[in-house]
Design a protein around this motif. Structure first.
Motif, PDB file in Angstrom:
ATOM      1  N   GLU A  48       1.034  -1.297   0.213  1.00 14.00           N
ATOM      2  CA  GLU A  48      -0.098  -0.034   0.345  1.00 14.00           C
ATOM      3  C   GLU A  48       0.765   0.825  -0.302  1.00 14.00           C
ATOM      4  O   GLU A  48       0.148   2.264  -1.177  1.00 14.00           O
ATOM      5  CB  GLU A  48      -0.976  -0.053   1.414  1.00 14.00           C
ATOM      6  N   PRO A  49       2.112   1.757   1.113  1.00 12.19           N
ATOM      7  CA  PRO A  49       2.609   2.743   0.899  1.00 12.19           C
ATOM      8  C   PRO A  49       3.004   3.009  -0.299  1.00 12.19           C
ATOM      9  O   PRO A  49       3.413   3.823  -1.055  1.00 12.19           O
ATOM     10  CB  PRO A  49       3.634   2.321   1.848  1.00 12.19           C
ATOM     11  N   ALA A  50       3.890   1.361  -1.050  1.00 10.69           N
ATOM     12  CA  ALA A  50       4.431   2.482  -2.460  1.00 10.69           C
ATOM     13  C   ALA A  50       3.453   2.004  -3.899  1.00 10.69           C
ATOM     14  O   ALA A  50       4.020   2.883  -4.217  1.00 10.69           O
ATOM     15  CB  ALA A  50       5.505   0.562  -2.645  1.00 10.69           C
ATOM     16  N   ILE A  51       2.248   2.216  -3.323  1.00 12.91           N
ATOM     17  CA  ILE A  51       1.781   1.781  -4.465  1.00 12.91           C
ATOM     18  C   ILE A  51       1.109   3.310  -3.913  1.00 12.91           C
ATOM     19  O   ILE A  51       0.948   4.976  -4.964  1.00 12.91           O
ATOM     20  CB  ILE A  51       0.011   0.546  -4.348  1.00 12.91           C
ATOM     21  N   LEU A  52       0.269   3.812  -2.674  1.00 14.75           N
ATOM     22  CA  LEU A  52       0.306   5.182  -2.270  1.00 14.75           C
ATOM     23  C   LEU A  52       0.746   5.895  -3.331  1.00 14.75           C
ATOM     24  O   LEU A  52       0.870   7.705  -4.082  1.00 14.75           O
ATOM     25  CB  LEU A  52      -0.131   5.342  -1.544  1.00 14.75           C
ATOM     26  N   ALA A  53       2.091   6.143  -2.584  1.00 13.99           N
ATOM     27  CA  ALA A  53       3.516   7.385  -3.640  1.00 13.99           C
ATOM     28  C   ALA A  53       3.453   6.861  -5.015  1.00 13.99           C
ATOM     29  O   ALA A  53       3.773   8.253  -5.661  1.00 13.99           O
ATOM     30  CB  ALA A  53       4.983   6.359  -3.039  1.00 13.99           C
ATOM     31  N   ALA A  54       3.425   6.255  -5.848  1.00 12.94           N
ATOM     32  CA  ALA A  54       2.923   5.755  -7.203  1.00 12.94           C
ATOM     33  C   ALA A  54       2.257   6.500  -7.398  1.00 12.94           C
ATOM     34  O   ALA A  54       2.412   7.015  -8.823  1.00 12.94           O
ATOM     35  CB  ALA A  54       3.370   4.654  -8.001  1.00 12.94           C
ATOM     36  N   ASN A  55       1.512   6.404  -6.614  1.00 15.74           N
ATOM     37  CA  ASN A  55      -0.531   6.743  -7.518  1.00 15.74           C
ATOM     38  C   ASN A  55       0.361   8.302  -7.041  1.00 15.74           C
ATOM     39  O   ASN A  55      -0.584   9.326  -8.741  1.00 15.74           O
ATOM     40  CB  ASN A  55      -1.421   6.188  -6.864  1.00 15.74           C
ATOM     41  N   ALA A  56       0.698   9.111  -6.579  1.00 19.90           N
ATOM     42  CA  ALA A  56       1.123  10.296  -5.890  1.00 19.90           C
ATOM     43  C   ALA A  56       1.814  11.120  -7.160  1.00 19.90           C
ATOM     44  O   ALA A  56       1.474  11.660  -7.735  1.00 19.90           O
ATOM     45  CB  ALA A  56       1.674  10.271  -4.392  1.00 19.90           C
ATOM     46  N   ARG A  57       2.279  10.401  -8.432  1.00 25.54           N
ATOM     47  CA  ARG A  57       2.858  10.852  -9.162  1.00 25.54           C
ATOM     48  C   ARG A  57       2.741  10.616 -10.170  1.00 25.54           C
ATOM     49  O   ARG A  57       2.207  11.922 -10.512  1.00 25.54           O
ATOM     50  CB  ARG A  57       4.681   9.694  -8.929  1.00 25.54           C
ATOM     51  N   ASP A  58       0.860   9.818 -10.643  1.00 24.58           N
ATOM     52  CA  ASP A  58       0.659   9.898 -11.214  1.00 24.58           C
ATOM     53  C   ASP A  58      -0.507  10.860 -11.314  1.00 24.58           C
ATOM     54  O   ASP A  58      -0.415  11.868 -12.610  1.00 24.58           O
ATOM     55  CB  ASP A  58      -0.391   8.524 -11.266  1.00 24.58           C
ATOM     56  N   MET A  59      -0.912  11.368 -10.102  1.00 21.55           N
ATOM     57  CA  MET A  59      -2.101  12.412  -9.818  1.00 21.55           C
ATOM     58  C   MET A  59      -1.101  13.406  -9.989  1.00 21.55           C
ATOM     59  O   MET A  59      -1.934  14.642 -10.660  1.00 21.55           O
ATOM     60  CB  MET A  59      -2.170  12.026  -8.113  1.00 21.55           C
ATOM     61  N   ALA A  60       0.290  13.955  -9.914  1.00 23.63           N
ATOM     62  CA  ALA A  60       0.613  15.139  -9.569  1.00 23.63           C
ATOM     63  C   ALA A  60       0.444  15.630 -11.630  1.00 23.63           C
ATOM     64  O   ALA A  60       0.587  16.355 -11.907  1.00 23.63           O
ATOM     65  CB  ALA A  60       1.693  15.649  -9.175  1.00 23.63           C
ATOM     66  N   ALA A  61       1.580  14.402 -11.736  1.00 25.96           N
ATOM     67  CA  ALA A  61       1.962  14.888 -13.329  1.00 25.96           C
ATOM     68  C   ALA A  61       0.264  15.038 -14.426  1.00 25.96           C
ATOM     69  O   ALA A  61       0.579  15.759 -14.749  1.00 25.96           O
ATOM     70  CB  ALA A  61       2.469  13.585 -14.777  1.00 25.96           C
ATOM     71  N   GLY A  62      -1.169  14.237 -13.814  1.00 28.13           N
ATOM     72  CA  GLY A  62      -2.020  13.777 -13.911  1.00 28.13           C
ATOM     73  C   GLY A  62      -2.671  15.855 -14.000  1.00 28.13           C
ATOM     74  O   GLY A  62      -2.743  16.733 -14.700  1.00 28.13           O
ATOM     75  N   ALA A  63      -2.592  16.375 -12.441  1.00 33.17           N
ATOM     76  CA  ALA A  63      -2.862  17.432 -12.296  1.00 33.17           C
ATOM     77  C   ALA A  63      -2.003  18.439 -13.444  1.00 33.17           C
ATOM     78  O   ALA A  63      -2.959  19.662 -14.034  1.00 33.17           O
ATOM     79  CB  ALA A  63      -2.356  18.004 -11.152  1.00 33.17           C
ATOM     80  N   GLU A  64      -0.481  18.047 -14.014  1.00 27.83           N
ATOM     81  CA  GLU A  64       0.461  19.526 -14.320  1.00 27.83           C
ATOM     82  C   GLU A  64      -0.621  19.033 -15.534  1.00 27.83           C
ATOM     83  O   GLU A  64      -0.287  19.630 -16.628  1.00 27.83           O
ATOM     84  CB  GLU A  64       1.607  18.611 -14.267  1.00 27.83           C
ATOM     85  N   ARG A  65      -0.764  17.994 -16.662  1.00 31.24           N
ATOM     86  CA  ARG A  65      -1.067  17.380 -17.675  1.00 31.24           C
ATOM     87  C   ARG A  65      -2.812  18.140 -17.816  1.00 31.24           C
ATOM     88  O   ARG A  65      -3.298  17.968 -19.174  1.00 31.24           O
ATOM     89  CB  ARG A  65      -0.938  16.718 -17.993  1.00 31.24           C
ATOM     90  N   GLY A  66      -3.013  18.973 -16.611  1.00 29.22           N
ATOM     91  CA  GLY A  66      -4.592  18.849 -17.368  1.00 29.22           C
ATOM     92  C   GLY A  66      -5.984  18.245 -17.396  1.00 29.22           C
ATOM     93  O   GLY A  66      -6.705  18.383 -17.652  1.00 29.22           O
ATOM     94  N   LEU A  67      -5.518  16.681 -16.590  1.00 24.24           N
ATOM     95  CA  LEU A  67      -6.435  15.723 -17.300  1.00 24.24           C
ATOM     96  C   LEU A  67      -8.053  16.697 -15.672  1.00 24.24           C
ATOM     97  O   LEU A  67      -7.993  17.384 -14.934  1.00 24.24           O
ATOM     98  CB  LEU A  67      -6.235  14.926 -16.113  1.00 24.24           C
ATOM     99  N   SER A  68      -9.280  16.101 -16.728  1.00 17.02           N
ATOM    100  CA  SER A  68      -9.954  16.744 -15.722  1.00 17.02           C
ATOM    101  C   SER A  68     -10.302  16.065 -14.712  1.00 17.02           C
ATOM    102  O   SER A  68      -9.882  14.839 -13.801  1.00 17.02           O
ATOM    103  CB  SER A  68     -11.218  16.007 -17.015  1.00 17.02           C
ATOM    104  N   GLY A  69     -11.523  16.552 -13.538  1.00 14.42           N
ATOM    105  CA  GLY A  69     -11.674  16.316 -12.576  1.00 14.42           C
ATOM    106  C   GLY A  69     -11.671  14.528 -12.247  1.00 14.42           C
ATOM    107  O   GLY A  69     -11.914  13.339 -11.747  1.00 14.42           O
ATOM    108  N   ALA A  70     -12.471  13.958 -13.603  1.00 12.55           N
ATOM    109  CA  ALA A  70     -13.331  12.648 -13.029  1.00 12.55           C
ATOM    110  C   ALA A  70     -12.460  11.995 -13.504  1.00 12.55           C
ATOM    111  O   ALA A  70     -12.129  10.700 -13.370  1.00 12.55           O
ATOM    112  CB  ALA A  70     -14.421  12.833 -15.075  1.00 12.55           C
ATOM    113  N   LEU A  71     -11.552  12.613 -15.198  1.00  9.08           N
ATOM    114  CA  LEU A  71     -10.698  11.687 -14.994  1.00  9.08           C
ATOM    115  C   LEU A  71      -9.356  11.511 -13.995  1.00  9.08           C
ATOM    116  O   LEU A  71      -8.487  10.403 -13.100  1.00  9.08           O
ATOM    117  CB  LEU A  71      -9.019  11.980 -16.570  1.00  9.08           C
ATOM    118  N   LEU A  72      -8.938  12.827 -13.023  1.00 13.62           N
ATOM    119  CA  LEU A  72      -8.068  12.325 -11.872  1.00 13.62           C
ATOM    120  C   LEU A  72      -9.144  11.060 -10.677  1.00 13.62           C
ATOM    121  O   LEU A  72      -8.197  10.590  -9.900  1.00 13.62           O
ATOM    122  CB  LEU A  72      -8.227  14.022 -11.418  1.00 13.62           C
ATOM    123  N   ASP A  73      -9.913  11.496 -11.197  1.00 12.62           N
ATOM    124  CA  ASP A  73     -10.888  10.620  -9.698  1.00 12.62           C
ATOM    125  C   ASP A  73     -10.725   9.292 -10.559  1.00 12.62           C
ATOM    126  O   ASP A  73     -10.271   7.680  -9.667  1.00 12.62           O
ATOM    127  CB  ASP A  73     -12.696  11.067  -9.976  1.00 12.62           C
TER     128      ASP A  73
END
Lengths: 420, 420
Positions: A48-73
């Motif tokens: 879980e910690p490793a997956i959450l850390a990896a997911n945080a990287r994807d979420m940050a990159a997604g926010a930066e790329r301007g993914l919609s709220g639905a996609l980020l969810d």
């Protein structure tokens, strides 16, 4: 390491390793596969910690790329979602194993004992988009059915998918399952998708999971068999004989329970002989659904928008419904034949003769009488998890679960029979 | 009349008419389909003079074009062959009808009654070569399974096929079956084959019947699903535990009964621990079979030709056999995995443990223990006529008969269920 610069060679190499792994998983007893899946579920929880850390990287990159709220969810993982993913893998481990089941058997006049026995398909390719839980779901289903999987997730979830995949493989290794039983394509280059779709003889079946453009690309390009649905343009036909209260309950549920799923109703067909049409359409509007009707519907409930030709062929996946008034069952069946997508269609009727005609003549993967189209789901059908819903005609139709990830072989046992 | 200048438009038009006809044939009761087939069989018998006259035109044109004796023999019809063709159609009419069969059923906790019910596939394309009897065989199988057929026969049999088709359709008309249930592509332009193979959504399944180059073209080009086999590189593995007399009988039958059929053995694998190898190879040679062996085989029976690398991947369809001596079941399974074509493979063994490993681990459509590979045939399997043998992994494997020309739908009967 895999040659990510040459997608065809990459997929060929992954395919060879998958085939070797599939020959092992095909022969595993149910208990060994289930133990592997349970170990993978435990490994997911532990990671879980490793997956959450990896997911945080994807979420940050997604926010930066301007993914919609639905996609980020869809992309987002938290402890509850990781727990749900692990529970899903455990649930697949508990399903009945189709491999080795005898479909039928016969003794031939010459004494040859013939049986058709379910066997795994072999190497399954899964091409999916942002939801990282598909990595675990699809892997569990493929391996439980004795196959090997080649997974190609979306670029926006790359770190999450890698962390989930690492946990699955660690769990498999602990339980003695081959690591190559589930491989994750190590590049998000779209050319790798093309290589998978062209890998005839290397990948036996591709299942796309994602939006319409992904499925359309897969269906258009694939040289390998595909199980998928492109559209869910589903109809509910309310016959003159329908119980008005039942019709309202089914229609509102079919449209509004969840508007974004493939089993939701998109077009309502009402028999012109049905006496309660105005109240039925009003019930949809009260549920905050936009109604687009034909002239007959507009005459019954003035003020509703008029549908144009495109509406009858549109999968809204939203709180919008097209409504046509039809002259009985024949016109309803014709409308569905002309505009449906062979997914799920329902009739509401008390007249059993009319209902049975609908069930027989509507050519869809799922046909329902006096039930909501929202039941189009492997879990609701008692299949456990599903790998997807298929609207093609061959191999498997409707919800595809473990059995749909198997095929059969003919096994003959003789005592020296030769052909005369 | 059909626009033979524009193959895509031609196939689209034939497909539309086929779809309309398929919606009728899909709903016909068994007795109506059987009556249609029996009427078609009678019409074939009645049309014998017309069919013979048409065939004479094809035979004359074939002789002029310099067709080989074997091809001319396949093309040739006489009273006996026409009688056999009609009898074949009558036999299909007598087969058990898969349409409407319930595969399984369940009641869900919410009371929804779910069943999977066999239904026709829809529109089947058959692409075949010189044998005109395929026109009648394939038409009968497709229609008995509730489908419509689009037939595209070879140019060398064009007049014969038209005469046979005219008789079939006349019989159908007499019995009230739609004429468009069986359509013959009215041009022998090869572009029509391309149009059929590209007709995704128009034709639901293509079955090629003919030589390797036809099947290879269909498999390479098709955008529609295909059921077929390209090769029958079939093996017999003789284990150390085999009964020597049984091994000789099975091996000679598997190779020599008919060398030109897809179920014939092409490679013999002999366990180095089998004590009777020399006599086994000698038996093949006595049956006038050319033997090409590996070094170990040549050491056992000096004077036989040495196989080269290509031999292990060759479907001879002739009185030639490659022979490899292997170190037991593992090497036999590896050899088949490396060189087989997933068609039919057999083991001769008295050791049941070894035999069951072979049956489980060899990934072929048909696996046999102590029986000849020449049994790979729908009739021998009790299926009645077959439309072909499939070596792909999806939908149907091995002999494909009526059931393989059907799919299923999910039928749910409720009492007003909505999803929570």
């Amino acid at each position: 390491m895999a040659d990510v610069e040459h997608p065809t060679a990459l997929i060929a190499d992954m395919g060879r390793r998958a085939r070797a792994a599939a020959r092992i998983t095909a022969g595993l007893p149910t208990a060994a596969k289930a133990a592997g899946l349970r170990a993978a579920a435990s490994a997911l929880r532990a990671a879980e910690p490793a997956i959450l850390a990896a997911n945080a990287r994807d979420m940050a990159a997604g926010a930066e790329r301007g993914l919609s709220g639905a996609l980020l969810d869809r992309l987002k993982l938290d402890a509850a979602r990781i727990g749900g993913m692990a529970a899903g893998v455990d649930a697949v481990a508990a399903l009945a194993d189709p491999v080795g089941q005898t479909i039928d058997r016969a003794e031939r006049p010459n004494g040859l004992q013939l049986a058709r026995v379910r066997v795994p398909i072999g190497v399954i390719g899964i091409i999916y988009e942002s939801r990282p839980n598909v990595t675990a779901d699809a892997a569990a289903l493929c391996v439980m059915a004795g196959n090997a999987a080649i997974l190609r997730g979306g670029s926006e979830a790359v770190h999450s998918n890698r962390a989930i995949h690492a946990a699955l493989v660690a769990g498999f290794a602990e339980a003695g399952l081959p690591a190559d039983a589930v491989q994750l394509v190590p590049t998000t280059d779209r050319a790798a998708v093309g290589a998978m779709l062209a890998a005839d003889g290397v990948i036996d079946l591709v299942v796309p999971r994602g939006g319409k453009s992904l499925v359309a690309r897969v269906q258009a390009e694939a040289r390998v068999p595909v199980l998928a649905h492109l559209d869910g343009i589903n109809h509910v036909y309310v016959d003159a004989s329908a119980d008005p209260a039942m019709a309202r309950a089914i229609v509102v549920n079919a449209k509004m329970r969840r508007t974004g799923i493939c089993g939701s109703m998109e077009t309502l067909l009402i028999d012109r002989g049905f006496g309660d049409a105005a109240a039925l359409i009003a019930a949809l509007r009260e549920a905050v659904c936009e109604v687009r009707g034909d002239n007959h519907a507009a005459a019954i409930l003035p003020g509703i928008a008029l549908a144009d030709d495109a509406d009858w062929d549109t999968e809204y996946l939203d709180a919008i419904c097209s409504v046509a008034m039809v002259a009985g069952i024949d016109q309803a069946i014709e409308h569905i034949a002309a505009h449906g997508s062979h997914h799920t269609d329902a009739i509401v009727a008390e007249d059993a003769v009319v209902a049975e005609r609908f069930l027989a003549e509507v050519d869809s993967a799922i046909v329902l009488w006096n039930a909501s189209t929202q039941f189009a789901d492997g879990g609701e059908f008692g299949l456990g998890a599903e790998i997807g819903i298929a609207t093609g005609r061959l191999h498997a139709r409707g919800p595809v679960a473990l059995e749909g990830l198997t095929t059969y072989k003919w096994v003959g046992r003789g005592t020296g029979q030769v052909r005369g």
